[in-house]
Write a protein that holds these residues in place. Sequence first.
Motif, PDB file in Angstrom:
ATOM      1  N   VAL A   1      14.446 -29.779  14.241  1.00 12.56           N
ATOM      2  CA  VAL A   1      13.782 -29.802  12.937  1.00 12.56           C
ATOM      3  C   VAL A   1      14.844 -29.794  11.835  1.00 12.56           C
ATOM      4  N   PRO A   2      14.882 -30.788  10.950  1.00 10.94           N
ATOM      5  CA  PRO A   2      15.803 -30.754   9.810  1.00 10.94           C
ATOM      6  C   PRO A   2      15.513 -29.547   8.928  1.00 10.94           C
ATOM      7  N   GLN A   3      16.568 -28.979   8.319  1.00 13.56           N
ATOM      8  CA  GLN A   3      16.382 -27.731   7.575  1.00 13.56           C
ATOM      9  C   GLN A   3      17.066 -27.749   6.219  1.00 13.56           C
ATOM     10  N   LEU A   4      16.435 -27.064   5.288  1.00 12.41           N
ATOM     11  CA  LEU A   4      17.039 -26.678   4.019  1.00 12.41           C
ATOM     12  C   LEU A   4      17.144 -25.162   4.050  1.00 12.41           C
ATOM     13  N   ILE A   5      18.359 -24.633   3.893  1.00  9.91           N
ATOM     14  CA  ILE A   5      18.591 -23.203   4.092  1.00  9.91           C
ATOM     15  C   ILE A   5      18.798 -22.508   2.751  1.00  9.91           C
ATOM     16  N   VAL A   6      18.050 -21.426   2.550  1.00 11.36           N
ATOM     17  CA  VAL A   6      18.229 -20.534   1.407  1.00 11.36           C
ATOM     18  C   VAL A   6      18.607 -19.167   1.983  1.00 11.36           C
ATOM     19  N   VAL A   7      19.838 -18.755   1.794  1.00 10.67           N
ATOM     20  CA  VAL A   7      20.360 -17.550   2.444  1.00 10.67           C
ATOM     21  C   VAL A   7      19.838 -16.305   1.734  1.00 10.67           C
ATOM     22  N   GLN A   8      19.336 -15.338   2.515  1.00  8.94           N
ATOM     23  CA  GLN A   8      18.827 -14.088   1.966  1.00  8.94           C
ATOM     24  C   GLN A   8      19.639 -12.867   2.396  1.00  8.94           C
ATOM     25  N   ASN A   9      20.510 -13.040   3.377  1.00  9.23           N
ATOM     26  CA  ASN A   9      21.281 -11.918   3.917  1.00  9.23           C
ATOM     27  C   ASN A   9      22.738 -12.350   4.038  1.00  9.23           C
ATOM     28  N   GLU A  10      23.638 -11.530   3.512  1.00  2.00           N
ATOM     29  CA  GLU A  10      25.062 -11.882   3.539  1.00  2.00           C
ATOM     30  C   GLU A  10      25.549 -12.157   4.958  1.00  2.00           C
ATOM     31  N   ALA A  11      25.004 -11.447   5.932  1.00  5.32           N
ATOM     32  CA  ALA A  11      25.445 -11.614   7.315  1.00  5.32           C
ATOM     33  C   ALA A  11      25.070 -12.970   7.892  1.00  5.32           C
ATOM     34  N   HIS A  12      24.186 -13.706   7.221  1.00  2.00           N
ATOM     35  CA  HIS A  12      23.744 -15.003   7.729  1.00  2.00           C
ATOM     36  C   HIS A  12      24.518 -16.181   7.119  1.00  2.00           C
ATOM     37  N   TRP A  13      25.434 -15.905   6.218  1.00  2.00           N
ATOM     38  CA  TRP A  13      26.223 -16.987   5.636  1.00  2.00           C
ATOM     39  C   TRP A  13      26.982 -17.801   6.685  1.00  2.00           C
ATOM     40  N   PRO A  14      27.679 -17.180   7.639  1.00  2.00           N
ATOM     41  CA  PRO A  14      28.416 -17.987   8.623  1.00  2.00           C
ATOM     42  C   PRO A  14      27.522 -18.941   9.405  1.00  2.00           C
ATOM     43  N   THR A  15      26.319 -18.486   9.763  1.00  2.00           N
ATOM     44  CA  THR A  15      25.409 -19.357  10.504  1.00  2.00           C
ATOM     45  C   THR A  15      24.917 -20.505   9.630  1.00  2.00           C
ATOM     46  N   ALA A  16      24.565 -20.206   8.387  1.00  2.00           N
ATOM     47  CA  ALA A  16      24.100 -21.252   7.472  1.00  2.00           C
ATOM     48  C   ALA A  16      25.183 -22.295   7.237  1.00  2.00           C
ATOM     49  N   GLN A  17      26.408 -21.850   7.031  1.00  2.00           N
ATOM     50  CA  GLN A  17      27.512 -22.777   6.784  1.00  2.00           C
ATOM     51  C   GLN A  17      27.830 -23.611   8.014  1.00  2.00           C
ATOM     52  N   ARG A  18      27.772 -22.989   9.195  1.00  2.00           N
ATOM     53  CA  ARG A  18      28.055 -23.737  10.427  1.00  2.00           C
ATOM     54  C   ARG A  18      26.986 -24.806  10.666  1.00  2.00           C
ATOM     55  N   LEU A  19      25.727 -24.466  10.430  1.00  2.00           N
ATOM     56  CA  LEU A  19      24.665 -25.459  10.597  1.00  2.00           C
ATOM     57  C   LEU A  19      24.875 -26.644   9.656  1.00  2.00           C
ATOM     58  N   GLU A  20      25.324 -26.363   8.431  1.00  2.00           N
ATOM     59  CA  GLU A  20      25.588 -27.454   7.485  1.00  2.00           C
ATOM     60  C   GLU A  20      26.798 -28.266   7.934  1.00  2.00           C
ATOM     61  N   GLU A  21      27.842 -27.602   8.380  1.00  2.00           N
ATOM     62  CA  GLU A  21      29.034 -28.308   8.842  1.00  2.00           C
ATOM     63  C   GLU A  21      28.727 -29.211  10.032  1.00  2.00           C
ATOM     64  N   GLU A  22      27.832 -28.765  10.895  1.00  2.00           N
ATOM     65  CA  GLU A  22      27.484 -29.543  12.078  1.00  2.00           C
ATOM     66  C   GLU A  22      26.473 -30.650  11.773  1.00  2.00           C
ATOM     67  N   GLY A  23      25.970 -30.692  10.552  1.00  2.00           N
ATOM     68  CA  GLY A  23      25.034 -31.736  10.175  1.00  2.00           C
ATOM     69  C   GLY A  23      23.586 -31.453  10.514  1.00  2.00           C
ATOM     70  N   ALA A  24      23.278 -30.202  10.896  1.00  2.00           N
ATOM     71  CA  ALA A  24      21.915 -29.861  11.296  1.00  2.00           C
ATOM     72  C   ALA A  24      21.072 -29.355  10.138  1.00  2.00           C
ATOM     73  N   ALA A  25      21.686 -29.093   8.990  1.00  2.00           N
ATOM     74  CA  ALA A  25      20.947 -28.518   7.864  1.00  2.00           C
ATOM     75  C   ALA A  25      21.717 -28.757   6.572  1.00  2.00           C
ATOM     76  N   THR A  26      21.039 -28.511   5.463  1.00  2.00           N
ATOM     77  CA  THR A  26      21.671 -28.475   4.152  1.00  2.00           C
ATOM     78  C   THR A  26      21.505 -27.079   3.592  1.00  2.00           C
ATOM     79  N   CYS A  27      22.604 -26.428   3.271  1.00  2.00           N
ATOM     80  CA  CYS A  27      22.559 -25.078   2.727  1.00  2.00           C
ATOM     81  C   CYS A  27      22.479 -25.162   1.204  1.00  2.00           C
ATOM     82  N   LEU A  28      21.370 -24.681   0.646  1.00  2.00           N
ATOM     83  CA  LEU A  28      21.165 -24.739  -0.800  1.00  2.00           C
ATOM     84  C   LEU A  28      21.829 -23.594  -1.531  1.00  2.00           C
ATOM     85  N   GLY A  29      22.183 -22.516  -0.812  1.00  2.00           N
ATOM     86  CA  GLY A  29      22.896 -21.410  -1.444  1.00  2.00           C
ATOM     87  C   GLY A  29      22.165 -20.088  -1.334  1.00  2.00           C
ATOM     88  N   TRP A  30      22.631 -19.136  -2.141  1.00  2.00           N
ATOM     89  CA  TRP A  30      22.091 -17.782  -2.162  1.00  2.00           C
ATOM     90  C   TRP A  30      20.744 -17.778  -2.883  1.00  2.00           C
TER      91      TRP A  30
END
Length: 357
Positions: free
Chosen positions: A265-294
């Motif tokens: 499933v394509p994703q747009l990520i809105v991060v709500q927890n500081e601990a989830h930043w690495p996962t959000a960034q990795r998903l964007e780097e791998e092309g599986a999602a777009t991270c919109l930010g905090w």
Amino acid sequence: MTRAPIFFRVDGTRQQGWESFWRCLVFAAALQRRRRPTYFLSQLDPPELVNNIRRVGNEWLEADALAGTPDDLEQIIQEIRRLSPAAVIVDSPHVTREYLEALQSTGVLVVTLDHHAALDFPSRLVINPLLGPSKEAYSFAPGAQALLGRRYALVRPEIRRLRPLRAQEPAQPFRALVALGDDDPHGQSLAMVRHLMSCHKIRRVDVAVRYHHPELPTLRALAEANKDRLEIAVEAPELAARIVRCHFAITAGNSWSLELACVGVPQLIVVQNEAHWPTAQRLEEEGAATCLGWHETVSAQTIRQAVVDLLADDQERQAMSRCGRMLIDARGPDRMVTALEVMLHPSRAVQTLARAA
């Protein structure tokens, strides 16, 4: 089941959050497939969470104190002596090194589930089922084993079974899914639903929340008033049906993000927890999602524009789907159980004694 049990120490409360609790249930389900009895020592709020433990054959013991406190340590050591578990799995950001060392002094194998890397871990086995932090951020005891990253993502069986069903994008009109995870600490689900409902390109919006979500009554009232636009998924079978039909999802970079990536499933990520930043960034780097930010800095206009751009680009959605499926293969729970069984094998104990000698 006649094998030695596995003991989970995890809490699930409104103050502590529920992410750790739900992922331990996924781990426990994988252990039961290997005929390992499982016990949960937990404080639970709401109390109905006990049903989720017992419904699938786990045993529940009520914790007298929060994980990591001296009273909790006294209770868990008593339970270890009474039940003689093969291993104790601790999933709490509030435990200390001294707490884990005290558990190890009982002779039981101590396993830590952690995605913060804020501790010098004495545990024999450390597992991070998210995509970060990296191994370099962790500090381990000599001889410890670390299971980190995408190969150990915890994907529920009912989600894993959807991979072949969503091998191709579903037919239009467009459907969106809001799936911010087991925790929604800033109450963003309702706001995201309203943003998506204002987008004329989206025919239907589905929102996935747990039954203990504080905004569930409001969401149900909104769904009742917009029966042709909004549906709510609370139970796993309801969520599975929505995932198969959605064209993209808004997520938060947590374990639900990895499950949706696994399905494609394509994703747009809105991060709500500081601990989830690495996962959000990795998903964007791998092309599986777009991270919109905090979440505090992402505006309604930013979300709507990202949705419009994604729905207008068929190739981008196909690429996200393909990259997500390649990144997460849904075998994480099985790998974790296999690693645990290897650590529990009698030959490992002999090797440990030999090194100590």
